[in-house]
Every structure is written in structure tokens, then in C-alpha cells.
Design a protein around this motif. Sequence first.
Motif, PDB file in Angstrom:
ATOM      1  N   THR A 181       1.076  -1.201  -0.217  1.00 32.60           N
ATOM      2  CA  THR A 181       0.060  -0.027  -0.098  1.00 32.60           C
ATOM      3  C   THR A 181       0.779   1.252   0.008  1.00 32.60           C
ATOM      4  OG1 THR A 181       0.032   0.103   2.476  1.00 32.60           O
ATOM      5  CG2 THR A 181      -1.859  -1.041   1.363  1.00 32.60           C
ATOM      6  N   THR A 182       0.378   2.310  -0.744  1.00 35.49           N
ATOM      7  CA  THR A 182       1.112   3.523  -0.713  1.00 35.49           C
ATOM      8  C   THR A 182      -0.177   4.580  -0.303  1.00 35.49           C
ATOM      9  OG1 THR A 182       0.459   4.111  -3.012  1.00 35.49           O
ATOM     10  CG2 THR A 182       2.535   2.995  -2.500  1.00 35.49           C
ATOM     11  N   ALA A 636       9.181   7.575   1.385  1.00 33.17           N
ATOM     12  CA  ALA A 636       9.494   6.087   1.921  1.00 33.17           C
ATOM     13  C   ALA A 636       9.427   6.070   3.505  1.00 33.17           C
ATOM     14  CB  ALA A 636      11.056   5.953   1.747  1.00 33.17           C
ATOM     15  N   LEU A 637       9.753   7.398   4.322  1.00 33.19           N
ATOM     16  CA  LEU A 637       9.749   7.455   5.546  1.00 33.19           C
ATOM     17  C   LEU A 637       8.860   8.185   6.088  1.00 33.19           C
ATOM     18  CD1 LEU A 637      13.710   7.639   5.649  1.00 33.19           C
ATOM     19  CD2 LEU A 637      12.182   5.820   6.005  1.00 33.19           C
ATOM     20  N   SER A 638       8.143   9.163   5.727  1.00 29.30           N
ATOM     21  CA  SER A 638       7.311  10.128   6.319  1.00 29.30           C
ATOM     22  C   SER A 638       6.082  10.585   5.758  1.00 29.30           C
ATOM     23  CB  SER A 638       8.131  11.462   6.715  1.00 29.30           C
ATOM     24  OG  SER A 638       8.573  11.904   5.765  1.00 29.30           O
ATOM     25  N   GLU A 639       5.988  10.714   4.501  1.00 28.32           N
ATOM     26  CA  GLU A 639       4.735  11.347   3.871  1.00 28.32           C
ATOM     27  C   GLU A 639       3.696  10.609   3.983  1.00 28.32           C
ATOM     28  OE1 GLU A 639       5.438  13.746   0.445  1.00 28.32           O
ATOM     29  OE2 GLU A 639       7.629  13.915   0.831  1.00 28.32           O
ATOM     30  N   HIS A 640       2.467  11.041   4.455  1.00 31.56           N
ATOM     31  CA  HIS A 640       1.095  10.331   4.899  1.00 31.56           C
ATOM     32  C   HIS A 640       0.166  11.228   5.020  1.00 31.56           C
ATOM     33  CE1 HIS A 640      -0.918   7.103   7.187  1.00 31.56           C
ATOM     34  NE2 HIS A 640      -1.515   7.392   6.161  1.00 31.56           N
ATOM     35  N   LEU A 641      -0.898  11.664   4.154  1.00 29.76           N
ATOM     36  CA  LEU A 641      -1.937  12.105   4.465  1.00 29.76           C
ATOM     37  C   LEU A 641      -2.848  11.161   5.072  1.00 29.76           C
ATOM     38  CD1 LEU A 641      -2.590  14.058   1.162  1.00 29.76           C
ATOM     39  CD2 LEU A 641      -2.069  15.248   3.326  1.00 29.76           C
ATOM     40  N   GLY A 657       2.201  18.930  10.216  1.00 26.66           N
ATOM     41  CA  GLY A 657       1.637  17.456  10.367  1.00 26.66           C
ATOM     42  C   GLY A 657       1.956  16.655   9.275  1.00 26.66           C
ATOM     43  N   TYR A 658       2.060  17.323   8.005  1.00 24.14           N
ATOM     44  CA  TYR A 658       2.451  16.537   6.845  1.00 24.14           C
ATOM     45  C   TYR A 658       4.037  16.670   6.675  1.00 24.14           C
ATOM     46  CZ  TYR A 658       2.731  14.583   2.069  1.00 24.14           C
ATOM     47  OH  TYR A 658       2.837  13.841   0.996  1.00 24.14           O
ATOM     48  N   GLU A 659       4.614  15.464   6.976  1.00 26.12           N
ATOM     49  CA  GLU A 659       5.959  15.677   7.165  1.00 26.12           C
ATOM     50  C   GLU A 659       6.830  15.513   6.073  1.00 26.12           C
ATOM     51  OE1 GLU A 659       6.832  12.918  10.450  1.00 26.12           O
ATOM     52  OE2 GLU A 659       6.102  14.463  11.981  1.00 26.12           O
ATOM     53  N   VAL A 660       7.276  16.401   5.347  1.00 24.78           N
ATOM     54  CA  VAL A 660       8.165  16.190   4.329  1.00 24.78           C
ATOM     55  C   VAL A 660       9.569  16.460   4.832  1.00 24.78           C
ATOM     56  CG1 VAL A 660       6.485  17.643   2.618  1.00 24.78           C
ATOM     57  CG2 VAL A 660       8.528  18.811   3.767  1.00 24.78           C
ATOM     58  N   TYR A 716       3.744   1.896   3.181  1.00 25.71           N
ATOM     59  CA  TYR A 716       4.462   3.096   3.069  1.00 25.71           C
ATOM     60  C   TYR A 716       3.630   4.063   4.177  1.00 25.71           C
ATOM     61  CZ  TYR A 716       7.531   1.936  -0.447  1.00 25.71           C
ATOM     62  OH  TYR A 716       8.439   1.223  -1.274  1.00 25.71           O
ATOM     63  N   PRO A 717       4.062   5.173   4.643  1.00 19.25           N
ATOM     64  CA  PRO A 717       5.546   5.258   4.825  1.00 19.25           C
ATOM     65  C   PRO A 717       6.159   4.239   5.921  1.00 19.25           C
ATOM     66  CG  PRO A 717       4.410   7.025   5.929  1.00 19.25           C
ATOM     67  CD  PRO A 717       3.601   6.120   5.551  1.00 19.25           C
ATOM     68  N   ILE A 718       7.480   4.081   5.867  1.00 18.22           N
ATOM     69  CA  ILE A 718       8.081   3.214   6.737  1.00 18.22           C
ATOM     70  C   ILE A 718       8.662   3.835   8.008  1.00 18.22           C
ATOM     71  CG2 ILE A 718       9.876   1.472   6.947  1.00 18.22           C
ATOM     72  CD1 ILE A 718       9.973   1.279   3.956  1.00 18.22           C
ATOM     73  N   THR A 719       7.394   4.025   8.990  1.00 18.88           N
ATOM     74  CA  THR A 719       7.756   4.553  10.155  1.00 18.88           C
ATOM     75  C   THR A 719       8.066   3.661  11.318  1.00 18.88           C
ATOM     76  OG1 THR A 719       5.335   4.571  10.585  1.00 18.88           O
ATOM     77  CG2 THR A 719       6.244   6.839  10.056  1.00 18.88           C
ATOM     78  N   LEU A 720       8.944   4.332  12.339  1.00 21.79           N
ATOM     79  CA  LEU A 720       9.327   3.404  13.314  1.00 21.79           C
ATOM     80  C   LEU A 720       8.244   2.153  13.764  1.00 21.79           C
ATOM     81  CD1 LEU A 720       8.599   4.794  16.115  1.00 21.79           C
ATOM     82  CD2 LEU A 720      10.702   6.349  15.476  1.00 21.79           C
ATOM     83  N   ASP A 721       6.983   2.675  14.000  1.00 19.71           N
ATOM     84  CA  ASP A 721       6.197   1.698  14.588  1.00 19.71           C
ATOM     85  C   ASP A 721       6.026   0.528  13.997  1.00 19.71           C
ATOM     86  OD1 ASP A 721       5.070   4.174  13.025  1.00 19.71           O
ATOM     87  OD2 ASP A 721       3.373   2.768  12.943  1.00 19.71           O
ATOM     88  N   LYS A 722       6.458   0.582  12.477  1.00 17.30           N
ATOM     89  CA  LYS A 722       6.277  -0.487  11.727  1.00 17.30           C
ATOM     90  C   LYS A 722       7.375  -1.488  11.794  1.00 17.30           C
ATOM     91  CE  LYS A 722       3.358   1.944   8.582  1.00 17.30           C
ATOM     92  NZ  LYS A 722       3.214   2.705   7.549  1.00 17.30           N
TER      93      LYS A 722
END
Lengths: 733, 217
Positions: A181-182, A636-641, A657-660, A716-722
Motif C-alpha cells: 500500500t502507498t 519512503a519514511l514520512s509522507e502520509h496524508l 503535520g504532513y512531514e516532508v 508506506y511510509p516506513i515509520t518506526l512503529d512498523k
Amino acid sequence: MKFDTPATKNPIDRLAVVGQPVDRIDGPLKTTGTARYAYEHHDAVAHPAYGYVVGAGIAKGTIRSMDLADAKASPGVLAIVTADNAGPLGKGDKNTALLLGGPKIEHYHQAIALVVAESFEQARSAARRIHVDYAREPGAFDLARARDSAVKPGTGKPDSAVGDFDGAFAAAAVKLDATYTTPDQSHAMMEPHASTALWDGDKLVIWTSNQMVAWGVADVAKTLGIPKEKVHLMSPFIGGGFGGKLFVRADAILAALGARAAKRPVKVALPRPLMFNNTTHRPATIQRIRLGATREGKLTAIAHESWSGDLPGGKPETAVDQTRLLYAGANRMTALRLAELDLAEANAMRAPGEAPGLMALEIAIDEMAQKLGIDPIQFRIANDTQVDPEHPERPFSKRRLIDCLNVGAEKFGWKARNPRPASTRDGRWLAGLGVAAAFRNNLVTKSGARVRLGKDGIVTVETDMTDIGTGSYTIIAQTAAEMMGVPLHRVVVRLGDSDYPVSSGSGGQWGGNSSTAGVYAACTKLREAVVAKLGLAGEAEFVDGRVRAGGRDVALADAAKGGELVAEDAMEYGDLAERYQQSTFGAHFVEVRVDAATGETRVKRMLAVCAAGRILNPKTARSQVIGAMTMGVGAALSEHLVVDRNAGFFVNHDLAGYEVPVHADIPHLDVVFLDETDPMSSPMKAKGIAELGICGVAAAVANAIHHATGIRVRDYPITLDKLLDRLPPSTDA
Amino acid sequence: MNESDAIDPSRRDALVFGRDLLLGGAAARWAGPSPAQAATANDPQAPVTVKLTLRVNGTAKSLALDTRTTLLDALREHLHLTGTKKGCDHGQCGACTVIAGGRRINACLSLAVMHDGDEITTIEGLGAPGHLHPMQAAFVRHDAYQCGYCTPGQICSSVAMLEELRRGIPSHAGADVAAAPTATPDELRERMSGNICRCGAYSNIIDAIGEVAGVRT
């Protein structure tokens, strides 16, 4: 001029100016704050009024009533525009939802009113005094839930099939069947959508931040119900677009309506927190990929299906496109399915299709290589194709994916990589290297320009082409300088004005090659005019401000002694793009560190190797690639609406809130361009580069994280919780 | 470009290009009524205005402003110094960075009335086409921008940031907050992280700043 046979030797090949890493000619303006953007034309418009946009507070439903009394009575208010009082409005061909909603609301933060006041502060204050009573309706906001209701879209090419995928997959010795998923993503360009509009009689004069001037004119005219000839649209500088400014947006239409209502010039910028739900975004996807291979590592079956959502009448994210072309394999199928969602309009964002498509496909390829026990670079090389796999009679015009992979592997030190995941420690960090292929189609489109030779010998180019940070001003100046044989500082470039010839505009990485090819066509005509004017015979050479032909050597400026010479032409294309598959290729290499305790990922090194035809300016082209790599790290790491699935909107609708990515997230980036020309593409022999740079980046990061940790994240994104609950046991380094 | 008549080529580019786009000095072609004409004298709800003086780029500017006016809008809309950009109006992006009293601040998070008498340096105060500040020139050389919208903020921020380093102000990136900080690439990245560049020119921006700071990045 028509480009219908492969390019042969031409004046661009001299490469005295084209191909040189010259500084941008607009650099001194941009670095001193003197480049003027759409909201900043104080030089042309004194004392404009200010418009403030009100967005809908529900995602779907109707406005029962709107009480404007308090707002109208607020100090300084000049006019309030709503769908009720704006008069009949059309809908632009490129828009899915109406730009001024009401009474029907199609999505959250759809514009429903513009308050025009003497000052920005007064307009903002009055906007908060509009009281709206809504009748809310339930909507669909969750792609996963809407997936089963998705249908085959009526546009484009939703399906493809070659051979017998099902049979080949069933029989394959090694199989992968995985779903990725993206998330929804936002362009989040730095300059908000902004416009300044005024009416000069029945003619609309508008500065708007827009990538496509001619599309903009057409859709402004259509929406307002006025002839195209009555729209003068200018967009000389654009503070970032990434596809989010391909289309006319609410700021432009509301500025025009506000100016009409207030009988004043009006300027409107979308407030940042409105942008994410009011404008377009890259839609989320669910992608299922199935691969079948022989034990030796030959792909025999490839399937890629993608689901995305959009408003009624919208389009799918074409996330399977690259899978039709990237790897060999006799049995294959792809399918796009589209669900109706009531979120804001889904549309193009940098490398639409390929960017999210490769986020999935290039993890799948890495997974398959791992299953086979084959190095992921060697696996990709083993499955290369030099022809369109669905239509083997169509060769690629140029395809150097293997070179990109090999050059990158050498430069990045791939050989030293221990192939076993979670095998390398660097203190408290888990270290990993990842790779992915980059692929993006090369599009060419008709583009026009006008070129003037002044009495002073200055060459002036006029085209409605835009520069969205890509370097159009500079590469167009380089093209004209090369063609006319003058130094760069003797060329003036005027862009982004609907009074100029219609160009390709900026999008789909078609702009650089297409617009310079248009300038090539106009310059070719101007050269002919110069030769005729000077009465020269034979093949003419334009060098060092001189024209040499038939033994004569004349100053170029002499041709304009009696008056300015003007030539206009456009480059149009024959069927070379049908006969040859034109694409751009690359390889992305990423080294990451993942914190063994917290799962935090840091990017340590990145390299992109690109094969994209002639590089018109290595300095600006490199910037396009590093910028795309940076956006790929965000993906990859942070962008996620984040979708509020009950209320139906993107929750994190601002830049906090939307982390670029920020400075601290991005290391020094390396880019290598393979020395290449593509004569099938255009007389420039160039191709697109600006979107290739993002294609595959996120997967390379994901693959590096897998190599570092042994954890395969497919969402995605591959945040640390995953990662956190699956990190390898700590050795307490 | 070895012509005998060529002066500094970058300067020539700027002049030819700038002449075309700046329309310098020309009167506005279109105009609404001036604020004086538009004001309704007996409006009981008229905004509260305050007179103040900003010392902008070395010149005193007297203004009568609605008290809600941010420093950013005072610069952009009242003084027409549009080099300072509005990216978010919420202190989240850094595009509006100016130098106030020697410190870099987000002009959008500060009301103009808070700066009566303050020295404000904007991008226009650092240099102009043809007379670039060393940081502006380094940004051009390193292609440390793309769309250009965050650029004035990046440049103002970096100029003030190097001064912070010189004054020994520590950061999160330093290993020892008691030690004098040095301009390592990681220090520069940490200290510049309040300035977002969505075009992604970070790698080049750090190269440009590093060159001015005299360090290898």
C-alpha cells in the motif's frame, strides 16, 4: 517543423552552450527576492483588494443556508462571492470537482465563498463570520473498504494481458504474491496556490501560479463562460508545482470573480491549511503483485493490479504502467481498478503512475531476488528487455538500465555488501544497502516559440513555457544561444505569458525536451530568415555572433539592421514515439542506518545513476534529480496524508503535520548521468529527467531497511512503529 | 564568452534578464483606490491601527498598521518587499525568515507592532542582482534552489545561522553543548532544518553554506 525521422547532426551537437553546467540565468533574481510570483505584482497592480477563501466544513452533503450578514457588515468588506451569487459557472476540462462548491459539497475544504476586503486581516476576520448550515451525507473515505466496489475505469488502458499468466504463475518454480500500500500524498509546494486578477473592460488579466498556461487559459475561460481571447494569463515564476499546479484551482477562479464583484483588482492565496484538502493530491493505492520465476531467476509470470480512488468522474492512479515495460517475461497481466471516494480530487503528482507503482514493484523484485538467493542487481539484469514486452516488435529507442545498475554498483561499493539481512552493525545502528530500478516514460508534445533578433543583436525568446524550478529559463536560453551562435548573456527569455506561443508547459517530465525542441524549431526559421536577409548562399554556420556561408562572414546583428527579425514555429511529432518505446532509466542506491532500539531510520548515502538522453544542463538536471530523490525519501519514511475515515478529510493538513524531508533528513546526494543521446526523441536528443529521479527511490530505501533489519514493510511510509516490534535482538553495542 | 566587451558574465545575465522582468520603476498599470480614499472615516468597527517605525535594510519606514498585521505582511503588502515569502503563515516552513535585531525569526509569527524601532534585514538588504551577498552568490554557483520560493528564507537563515555558530550557540547536533560548535555538515543541516525546501535542494544548499563558512561538505 515536424520531427518524424530520427535526428541527425544539427547545430545543437556543437554543445558550446547546450550541455554545459551553466548557472541559472534567473539565479540572481531568485536569490535576491526580486523574482515576482503570482501574489507579488505590486509593480503592475497598485492597491489590490484581498480575497480570503472559505472551505467547506463537511466532506459530502449540501449547504442548507449560508448567513453572510455578519461577514458583510465586517469592516473593510467589499464583496462576498458564493455559488449563489457568482452567476453561472462551468467546470474546467481538467477539473473533477467544481472549484466553487455549493449548495452541493463534493469534498472537505471545497471552496464555498470568497470574502473580499480592503486588507488581508479584514478579509480573514470577516471570513470567520460566515455561518453555514450543512446537511451532511455519508460518504466513502476508506480505500480498503471501497476496494471491492472498484470498477474498470472508462479512460486510458486499464487492462493488459500477454500469454497465459495464470497458467505460468501456477507452474512457476518460485512464486511471490504480495500486497503493498502507498498512502495519499501531497505536493506541498512552498508557494501556496495564488492569483492576482483584474478586469480590464471585459478582459480578465490574471497572474496565477500555474504550470500549464494554455490549459489555464482554456479552463479559466470555460469556468467563467468567457471567450479564451478574453483571458490574459501570466505565470512567470512558480514556487513549485510537482503536478499540483497543472490545473486551474480555486484561487484563480475566485480572484477573477472577486475582482468582478468588488470592481477592484483582487489577490487570493490559499491558506496553507486549506491546500491539502482543497487542491489535488496523489491518491493512495493498494497494489497486488504476483511474480513467477524459474529457479535460475528468469521471470516467467508477472501480474500487477492496482486499486485507487477518486471522486465520481475521476481517474485512477496508473500504478501498473511501468510493469508493462520494465522486465521481460512471457506471461503477464496488469489491471487498474477505480473506486469512488469522497476525498479531495486525486490527480497527478510528480511521476504519476510510476512513482507509486515502483514503490511496490521494486520491493517485489527485491523480495523475489531474495527468495531466489540471487543478488537483486543480477536478478534485474537477468530479466532486462530491449523491446516492449507486450509488443516485441517495438524496440526501446535507448535502454541502458543494465549500465545504470552496473555503474552504480561499482560507484556505491555494492560488492562489499553482505547479502544476509540484519548482518551489519554500526554501533547502535543496523546498517543496510538497498537498490531499485528507476523507470519513467519519456513524453514529447507539441511546443511553440517565437524568437526575435533585435538591432542590438540580442536574441529574445518568447514562449508560454513555465519554469517551476526546473531550469526552463536557462535551458531555453542555452538552446537559443547554441542555435543562433551567440553567448548566453545575449539571450533574453520571456516565459509564462498567454500572449506568447503555446508551449508544452511543465509536467510529466516532458517540458525540458519539448520546449527546447520548440525553440529549436523557431530558431531554425530565424536562421533561414537571417540567411535570406543577408543574401547568403549555401550551408550557413552561426558561431561567435557571426554568420558564415559561401565564403562570407557577416555579423549576425547585421541581419536586423533594417529592423527586428521575428520567427515563430512549433515542433510537432510524427510516429517515432509509437514505433519506438521511449523511456528513461536509472538505478537508485541507498544506504540507511536503523536505530536498533527505536527503529528510527536515517539515510546515510544515496546515489542515482540516470540514462535520460542528452543532458541539456548538467547542473540544473542534477538539481532535478536530487530534488526528486529527496521527495522519494519523504515518500519512503514520512509522507502520509492521514484520512479521518468518519469525517472524510486529510487530518494533517499543514506543514507541521504532513512531514516532508528537512535538511537534517538528507545527506549529500550523488548523481551520475550516463553519456547518451536519443535521436528518436527530438532534435535536442534529450529526454525527461525531473520525474525519473523519484521513481524507485522509496523502494530502494525500503529495500535498504529490509537489508538492515530483516523486516519487510509493505505499507508506506516506513515509520518506526512498523519496525519496532520486529527489530532483531539488541546486542547492546 | 571571451568577448572583449564582456564584463562579469553573471552580472550581465542579471542585467539583461532583470531589465526584462522587473519593469523597474514603471508606474503600476492597474490600481485600486488608495487606502486613504477607501477608508470610511466614521466606521465604528474600523480596525485599530498603530503607528510604528521599522528600520528595514537600513532605512526607517513609518507605517500605520492594523494591529493584526504580521511583520511578514507589513514587509510584503505594505512595504512591497516581496522577497520575504509566505509559505505557510504558521511558522512551519521558514520561507518568511528575516533577520530582526541580528536574530533570524519567522516573520509570520511576529506582529509588526512588536518591532517598532527594530532593525530588520530582509533578502533585499543582503544584496541585489549585480551586487550579490557572498551567500547569494554561493547559492547561484551551487544551484542551491529550484523554484526559488524558499530561497530568500534559506539565505537569510543561513547568514544568521553562521553568526550563531560564531557566537558559540550550541545545537542538538553537537556532541558537547559546552564545546564551541563547528560548522560540520551535520551542524549546518540541524541548524537549517527550520527552512523547508520542497524542491529538495538541501544537498546543494549545504554545499553553498559550507563554501561560505569555509568548510568541506
